[in-house]
Design an enzyme around this catalytic site. Sequence first.
Site, PDB file in Angstrom:
ATOM      1  CG  HIS A   1      -6.334  -2.925   2.949  1.00 17.94           C
ATOM      2  ND1 HIS A   1      -5.856  -1.986   2.970  1.00 17.94           N
ATOM      3  CD2 HIS A   1      -8.195  -2.684   2.414  1.00 17.94           C
ATOM      4  CE1 HIS A   1      -7.159  -0.988   1.788  1.00 17.94           C
ATOM      5  NE2 HIS A   1      -8.143  -1.624   2.214  1.00 17.94           N
TER       6      HIS A   1
ATOM      7  N   GLY B   1     -15.828   3.048   3.246  1.00 23.05           N
ATOM      8  CA  GLY B   1     -14.648   3.641   3.412  1.00 23.05           C
ATOM      9  C   GLY B   1     -13.903   3.207   2.143  1.00 23.05           C
ATOM     10  CD  GLN B   2     -15.086  -0.568  -3.003  1.00 22.48           C
ATOM     11  OE1 GLN B   2     -15.989  -0.890  -2.561  1.00 22.48           O
ATOM     12  NE2 GLN B   2     -14.009  -1.431  -4.055  1.00 22.48           N
TER      13      GLN B   2
ATOM     14  CG  HIS C   1      -8.970  -2.935  -2.514  1.00 25.16           C
ATOM     15  ND1 HIS C   1      -9.954  -2.151  -3.216  1.00 25.16           N
ATOM     16  CD2 HIS C   1      -8.761  -2.167  -1.513  1.00 25.16           C
ATOM     17  CE1 HIS C   1     -10.027  -1.050  -2.442  1.00 25.16           C
ATOM     18  NE2 HIS C   1      -9.558  -1.465  -1.327  1.00 25.16           N
TER      19      HIS C   1
ATOM     20  CG  ASP D   1      -2.006   1.160   1.592  1.00 27.09           C
ATOM     21  OD1 ASP D   1      -3.147  -0.029   0.885  1.00 27.09           O
ATOM     22  OD2 ASP D   1      -2.040   2.040   1.203  1.00 27.09           O
ATOM     23  CB  ILE D   2       0.956   3.908  -2.066  1.00 25.43           C
ATOM     24  CG1 ILE D   2       2.055   5.286  -2.995  1.00 25.43           C
ATOM     25  CG2 ILE D   2      -0.288   4.867  -1.952  1.00 25.43           C
ATOM     26  CD1 ILE D   2       1.915   5.719  -4.239  1.00 25.43           C
TER      27      ILE D   2
ATOM     28  CG  ASN E   1     -12.419  -0.416   4.085  1.00 21.52           C
ATOM     29  OD1 ASN E   1     -12.630  -0.644   5.014  1.00 21.52           O
ATOM     30  ND2 ASN E   1     -10.571   0.185   3.908  1.00 21.52           N
TER      31      ASN E   1
HETATM   32  P1  AMP Z   1      -9.935   0.973  -0.201  1.00 20.56           P
HETATM   33  O1  AMP Z   1      -9.790   2.537   1.463  1.00 20.56           O
HETATM   34  O2  AMP Z   1     -10.184   0.230   0.740  1.00 20.56           O
HETATM   35  O3  AMP Z   1     -10.492   1.114  -1.329  1.00 20.56           O
HETATM   36  O4  AMP Z   1      -8.755   1.332   0.015  1.00 20.56           O
HETATM   37  C1  AMP Z   1      -7.562   1.896  -1.273  1.00 20.56           C
HETATM   38  C2  AMP Z   1      -5.948   2.122  -0.140  1.00 20.56           C
HETATM   39  O5  AMP Z   1      -5.110   2.240  -1.494  1.00 20.56           O
HETATM   40  C3  AMP Z   1      -5.281   2.540   0.259  1.00 20.56           C
HETATM   41  O6  AMP Z   1      -4.760   2.377   0.931  1.00 20.56           O
HETATM   42  C4  AMP Z   1      -4.679   3.492  -0.315  1.00 20.56           C
HETATM   43  O7  AMP Z   1      -3.225   3.963   0.005  1.00 20.56           O
HETATM   44  C5  AMP Z   1      -4.021   2.305  -1.603  1.00 20.56           C
HETATM   45  N1  AMP Z   1      -3.428   2.803  -3.014  1.00 20.56           N
HETATM   46  C6  AMP Z   1      -4.188   4.000  -3.295  1.00 20.56           C
HETATM   47  N2  AMP Z   1      -3.323   4.485  -4.885  1.00 20.56           N
HETATM   48  C7  AMP Z   1      -2.225   3.175  -4.571  1.00 20.56           C
HETATM   49  C8  AMP Z   1      -1.594   2.837  -5.064  1.00 20.56           C
HETATM   50  N3  AMP Z   1      -1.331   3.690  -6.361  1.00 20.56           N
HETATM   51  N4  AMP Z   1      -0.473   1.954  -5.070  1.00 20.56           N
HETATM   52  C9  AMP Z   1      -0.747   1.167  -3.853  1.00 20.56           C
HETATM   53  N5  AMP Z   1      -1.707   1.337  -2.820  1.00 20.56           N
HETATM   54  C10 AMP Z   1      -2.566   2.765  -2.978  1.00 20.56           C
END
Ligand code: AMP
Length: 121
Positions: free
Chosen positions: A106, A97-98, A104, A33-34, A91
């Site tokens: 986590h 909170g998606q 995906h 995760d970024i 999520n």
């Molecule tokens: P969600 O809130 O469950 O949709 O989580 C989305 C996740 O994607 C968050 O934890 C972000 O930090 C992560 N994210 C968004 N863009 C990127 C990216 N380019 N590379 C890796 N993780 C990302």
Amino acid sequence: MAYDPNNIFAKILRGDIPCKTVYEDDFALAFHDINPQAPIHVLVIPKAAYVSILDFTAEAPAEMIAGFFRAVGTVARQLGLEEPGFRMLANIGSDGGQEVPHLHIHLFGGRKLGRMVAKAD
Ligand code: AMP
């Protein structure tokens, strides 16, 4: 919700933007995760166009569902998360909170993870 092929994880799957890959097979891609929320924070996504667990479980072929969830377990083992444990979370939708509309999972680990669900703001 219709699948948006321009979401950020679709772009990662196409190789349009980079990611820090930790695992890949025919069904899934896992990457860091970024914006990590724990010492280990990895995302596992299916290599197919599904918004969430809802359309995935309703529409994906059984081979894809099995392959994806096998990959989640493989990634957790590969990261050494079996002991002392970890958390997996998905999520879904606005209350969930998606942020990214591509399914995906986590994986969090590397510290005590605290409350299962945060108090509402
Ligand atoms: P969600 O809130 O469950 O949709 O989580 C989305 C996740 O994607 C968050 O934890 C972000 O930090 C992560 N994210 C968004 N863009 C990127 C990216 N380019 N590379 C890796 N993780 C990302």
